[in-house]
Scaffold this motif. Structure first.
Motif, short mmCIF file in Angstrom:
data_model
loop_
_atom_site.label_atom_id
_atom_site.label_comp_id
_atom_site.label_asym_id
_atom_site.label_seq_id
_atom_site.Cartn_x
_atom_site.Cartn_y
_atom_site.Cartn_z
N ASN A 1 -20.65 9.11 12.61
CA ASN A 1 -21.24 8.97 13.93
C ASN A 1 -20.29 8.40 14.98
OD1 ASN A 1 -21.15 6.34 13.04
ND2 ASN A 1 -23.35 6.17 12.69
N LEU A 2 -19.06 8.04 14.62
CA LEU A 2 -18.11 7.64 15.65
C LEU A 2 -17.72 8.82 16.53
CD1 LEU A 2 -15.67 5.19 13.81
CD2 LEU A 2 -17.42 4.63 15.49
N ILE A 3 -17.79 10.02 15.96
CA ILE A 3 -17.42 11.19 16.76
C ILE A 3 -18.62 12.00 17.19
CG2 ILE A 3 -15.17 11.36 15.64
CD1 ILE A 3 -16.24 13.73 14.06
N THR A 4 -19.80 11.78 16.56
CA THR A 4 -20.95 12.62 16.90
C THR A 4 -21.57 12.29 18.24
OG1 THR A 4 -22.41 11.14 15.66
CG2 THR A 4 -21.57 13.07 14.50
N ASP A 5 -21.31 11.08 18.76
CA ASP A 5 -21.82 10.76 20.09
C ASP A 5 -20.97 11.51 21.11
OD1 ASP A 5 -22.76 9.77 22.45
OD2 ASP A 5 -22.75 7.68 21.82
N GLU B 1 -21.83 15.79 3.97
CA GLU B 1 -20.95 15.01 4.83
C GLU B 1 -20.82 13.60 4.28
OE1 GLU B 1 -24.83 14.85 7.51
OE2 GLU B 1 -23.78 16.51 6.58
N ALA B 2 -19.69 12.98 4.56
CA ALA B 2 -19.44 11.63 4.04
C ALA B 2 -18.51 10.89 4.99
CB ALA B 2 -18.83 11.70 2.64
N GLN B 3 -18.58 9.57 4.90
CA GLN B 3 -17.67 8.73 5.68
C GLN B 3 -17.39 7.45 4.90
OE1 GLN B 3 -20.16 8.07 9.18
NE2 GLN B 3 -20.44 5.94 8.61
N PHE B 4 -16.22 6.88 5.12
CA PHE B 4 -15.83 5.66 4.43
C PHE B 4 -15.00 4.81 5.37
CE2 PHE B 4 -12.69 3.37 1.75
CZ PHE B 4 -13.57 2.49 1.13
N ASP B 5 -15.41 3.54 5.52
CA ASP B 5 -14.65 2.60 6.33
C ASP B 5 -13.58 1.94 5.46
OD1 ASP B 5 -16.22 3.19 8.49
OD2 ASP B 5 -17.52 1.44 8.29
N ILE B 6 -12.35 2.39 5.63
CA ILE B 6 -11.24 1.82 4.86
C ILE B 6 -11.07 0.35 5.23
CG2 ILE B 6 -8.79 2.01 4.34
CD1 ILE B 6 -8.98 4.98 5.07
N THR B 7 -11.08 0.08 6.50
CA THR B 7 -11.09 -1.27 7.07
C THR B 7 -12.04 -1.23 8.25
OG1 THR B 7 -9.34 -0.93 8.71
CG2 THR B 7 -8.64 -1.48 6.44
N PRO B 8 -12.37 -2.39 8.87
CA PRO B 8 -13.22 -2.34 10.07
C PRO B 8 -12.63 -1.51 11.20
CG PRO B 8 -13.16 -4.56 9.17
CD PRO B 8 -12.14 -3.78 8.41
N GLY B 9 -11.32 -1.27 11.17
CA GLY B 9 -10.68 -0.52 12.24
C GLY B 9 -10.23 0.87 11.86
N ILE B 10 -10.57 1.33 10.65
CA ILE B 10 -10.15 2.68 10.22
C ILE B 10 -11.30 3.33 9.47
CG2 ILE B 10 -8.52 4.07 8.90
CD1 ILE B 10 -6.51 1.82 9.13
N ARG B 11 -11.72 4.49 9.90
CA ARG B 11 -12.78 5.24 9.22
C ARG B 11 -12.31 6.67 8.97
NH1 ARG B 11 -18.82 5.59 11.50
NH2 ARG B 11 -18.81 3.50 10.58
N ILE B 12 -12.54 7.14 7.75
CA ILE B 12 -12.25 8.52 7.40
C ILE B 12 -13.57 9.21 7.10
CG2 ILE B 12 -11.90 7.97 4.95
CD1 ILE B 12 -9.79 10.22 4.90
N GLY B 13 -13.69 10.45 7.52
CA GLY B 13 -14.94 11.18 7.32
C GLY B 13 -14.70 12.67 7.26
N GLY B 14 -15.77 13.39 7.00
CA GLY B 14 -15.64 14.84 6.98
C GLY B 14 -16.92 15.50 6.52
N TRP B 15 -16.91 16.84 6.54
CA TRP B 15 -18.09 17.59 6.13
C TRP B 15 -17.68 18.99 5.69
CZ3 TRP B 15 -17.43 16.55 11.46
CH2 TRP B 15 -17.15 17.67 12.26
N ALA B 16 -18.60 19.67 5.03
CA ALA B 16 -18.44 21.07 4.66
C ALA B 16 -19.80 21.73 4.74
CB ALA B 16 -17.87 21.21 3.25
N PRO C 1 -11.78 2.66 15.57
CA PRO C 1 -12.57 1.91 16.57
C PRO C 1 -11.86 0.65 17.02
CG PRO C 1 -13.50 1.65 14.36
CD PRO C 1 -12.41 2.66 14.24
N ASP C 2 -12.08 0.29 18.28
CA ASP C 2 -11.53 -0.94 18.88
C ASP C 2 -10.01 -0.97 18.85
OD1 ASP C 2 -14.15 -1.82 19.31
OD2 ASP C 2 -14.24 -2.79 17.35
N LEU C 3 -9.38 0.19 18.92
CA LEU C 3 -7.92 0.25 18.89
C LEU C 3 -7.35 -0.20 20.23
CD1 LEU C 3 -5.37 1.06 17.31
CD2 LEU C 3 -5.60 3.36 18.29
N GLY C 4 -6.69 -1.33 20.24
CA GLY C 4 -6.10 -1.87 21.45
C GLY C 4 -7.02 -2.76 22.24
N LYS C 5 -8.34 -2.57 22.09
CA LYS C 5 -9.30 -3.37 22.85
C LYS C 5 -10.68 -3.06 22.31
CE LYS C 5 -11.17 -3.84 27.55
NZ LYS C 5 -11.13 -3.30 28.94
N GLU C 6 -11.56 -4.04 22.33
CA GLU C 6 -12.93 -3.82 21.87
C GLU C 6 -13.61 -2.76 22.72
OE1 GLU C 6 -17.06 -6.30 20.95
OE2 GLU C 6 -15.31 -7.34 21.77
#
Length: 536
Positions: free
Chosen positions: A285-289, A407-422, A447-452
């Motif tokens: 949902n970081l990209i679906t909005d 579809e699936a998503q995984f937060d590697i860290t609070p600032g990095i998320r990997i996702g995808g679908w088929a 998310p929050d790269l460089g600033k919140e």
């Protein structure tokens, strides 16, 4: 007796102080987020959200499992329990001393203290009040006069502010939120000759609640977007996510009502423009909005857009806290009474969806059964992937679709998320044959790269691609008949949202299409845009 009144007085000060903490948080923060304190004649009028777990009286601090002798407040808690019996814990034997105090919890603690004071007064000796006691109370009142005056001033100021907000609020049941998007865009490539454009879209959301757990949404929308010239000629890929063309006429874009049934079931009644991604928390949902997320229209699995979607019903049942089951039915022309239309006789879609999610990981499986004049009516994928067949007499064959997605998503860290679908769409053109259409994607978000509030999105995807047909062929924009898309093109997208303020963001983005329309005879297309979003 002196001590009794002194203790009673300090209990009263504690009450004022606790209320002061609540008032201070209201004054320091956003006053619109604070619920005005009004009289309640019965605890039954409190909503479930306003209530807290019932607190139980303790007789010894040792009964609180999360309070240790090494804690800095241990002696104070022990004294309050032994001297006044005013400390209450949770049913699980914890005190939770590091969390914020709710109004319900404060009321429970206050009630325990008042009960204790009444007990002390009832068991006291005959001379309840004397001049010395009154003098002591008067002296204490004078000594704390400054503090009491400050508290009184804060209460008066808060009451005045609350009264002003209530007098000027839009509605007692409705909230208004608005969004304006301005986008400067252009395309580049050997096969396109578009001009640079500045386009806008406006949305006004009216959200009403009548019970506290329901919501009526009325969304008004207007926009002046026009599609780029290559659409309908080369490919349906690379469209802008927030493109809305109404010639700036205001239309009711979305009308729905949702309500809660018990603790685990949510129901949505859709009157028009229903979309499954508006209801379900689509994975990644970081990209679906598409308002402040991805730039391109390919922001989630395209199978969710298949079939007739306009009006219907959707439900979501929470099997457990992590596992949810979603079911839905929508009709494409529910308002049209003509033959072949209506709520059940026209284009439609059935959806079943199972989602499992934790704080860091989420996966979902979806199935859609659709009936329409084409397999896919979205502005995504190659022209052939629409699987729309027109007979010699001009009539269009109906298409039944069975769509499978994961579809699936995984937060590697609070600032990095990997996702995808088929997704796989299997089409059955009635009376002719069948076809397969595939799509898949991989995304990386920061998310929050460089600033919140900032967000960097990178997407590499294959938009819907016709991989084979039997019994018929499908023509592209130039009338060339084929049973499959000849090549595989990529949709590569990157965008970076920079949050200027809480209400304004700027997002430059680029979409690169290799082999547009999944045909290497077409030269690459690059779509560039600069989106500015205002929210209020």
């Amino acid at each position: 007796m002196k001590r009794l009144f002194r203790d009673s007085f300090f209990v009263s000060l504690a009450v004022i102080a606790a209320n002061s903490l609540y008032l201070n948080s209201a004054i320091a923060g956003d006053i619109s987020s604070v619920t005005p304190m009004t009289a309640t004649t019965s605890v039954e009028t409190l909503t479930t959200k306003e209530r807290s777990p019932q607190l139980a009286q303790v007789t010894s601090v040792s009964q609180l499992s999360d309070v240790q002798p090494t804690d800095w407040a241990f002696q104070a808690l022990q004294s309050l329990v032994e001297r006044y019996g005013c400390i209450a814990g949770y049913p699980d034997g914890t005190y939770r001393g590091n969390r914020a105090l709710t109004r319900y919890e404060f009321a429970a603690g206050l009630n325990a203290c008042l009960d204790r004071v009444n007990e002390l007064i009832a068991t006291a000796s005959a001379d309840m009040v004397n001049k010395e006691d009154l003098a002591t109370l008067q002296r204490l009142q004078e000594e704390f006069g400054t503090e009491l005056a400050t508290l009184r001033g804060r209460v008066d100021a808060l009451e005045a502010t609350t009264a002003e907000l209530e007098a000027n609020q839009f509605s007692t049941t409705t909230k208004l939120s608005a969004q304006v998007i301005m986008a400067a865009s252009d395309t580049f490539g050997d096969d396109v000759e578009d001009n640079t454009v500045l386009q806008t879209r406006m949305r006004f959301n009216f959200l009403s609640s009548f019970t506290g757990t329901d919501q009526l949404q009325v969304r008004l929308q207007a926009g002046n977007f026009s599609a780029f010239d290559y659409v309908g000629n080369i490919t349906n890929e690379g469209q802008i996510a927030y493109a809305t063309g109404t010639d700036n006429d205001v239309v009711i874009d979305n009308l729905n009502y949702s309500f809660q049934v018990g603790d685990n079931l949510r129901v949505w009644l859709l009157a028009n423009s229903g979309e499954y991604d508006d209801v379900f928390d689509i994975v990644d949902n970081l990209i679906t909005d598409t308002n402040v997320g991805a730039i391109g229209n390919l922001s989630f699995n395209p199978i969710y857009n298949a079939g007739g979607q306009n009006a219907g019903i959707i439900t979501e049942f929470s099997i457990t806290e992590a596992l949810k089951l979603g079911l839905g039915y929508q009709a494409g022309n529910a308002e049209d009474p003509a033959p072949g239309n209506g709520l059940f006789n026209g284009s439609n879609s059935f959806l079943g969806r199972l989602e499992y999610g934790t704080d860091r990981f989420k996966v979902a499986f979806a199935y859609l059964h659709t009936y329409d004049e084409a397999l896919n009516t979205t502005e995504q994928g190659s022209i052939r992937s629409l699987v729309e067949v027109t007979d010699a007499d001009g009539s269009t064959r109906s298409v039944v679709g069975n769509h499978y997605g994961v579809e699936a998503q995984f937060d590697i860290t609070p600032g990095i998320r990997i996702g995808g679908w088929a997704g796989l769409s299997k089409a059955i053109v009635l009376g002719l044959g069948d076809a397969d259409v595939w799509n898949y994607a991989l995304s990386l978000s920061f998310p929050d790269l460089g600033k919140e509030g900032n967000l960097l999105n990178i997407i590499v995807a294959v938009e819907p691609k016709l991989t084979g047909t039997s019994g018929f062929t499908v023509a592209d924009g130039d009338g060339v008949e084929r049973r499959r898309d000849p090549d595989t093109g990529l949709h590569v997208e990157a965008s970076y949202r920079y949050q200027l303020t809480d209400n304004i963001s700027v997002a430059p983005g680029v979409i690169w299409l290799t082999a547009p329309g999944h045909d290497s005879d077409n030269s690459d297309i690059v779509v560039g845009t600069l989106r500015t979003t205002f929210e209020f």
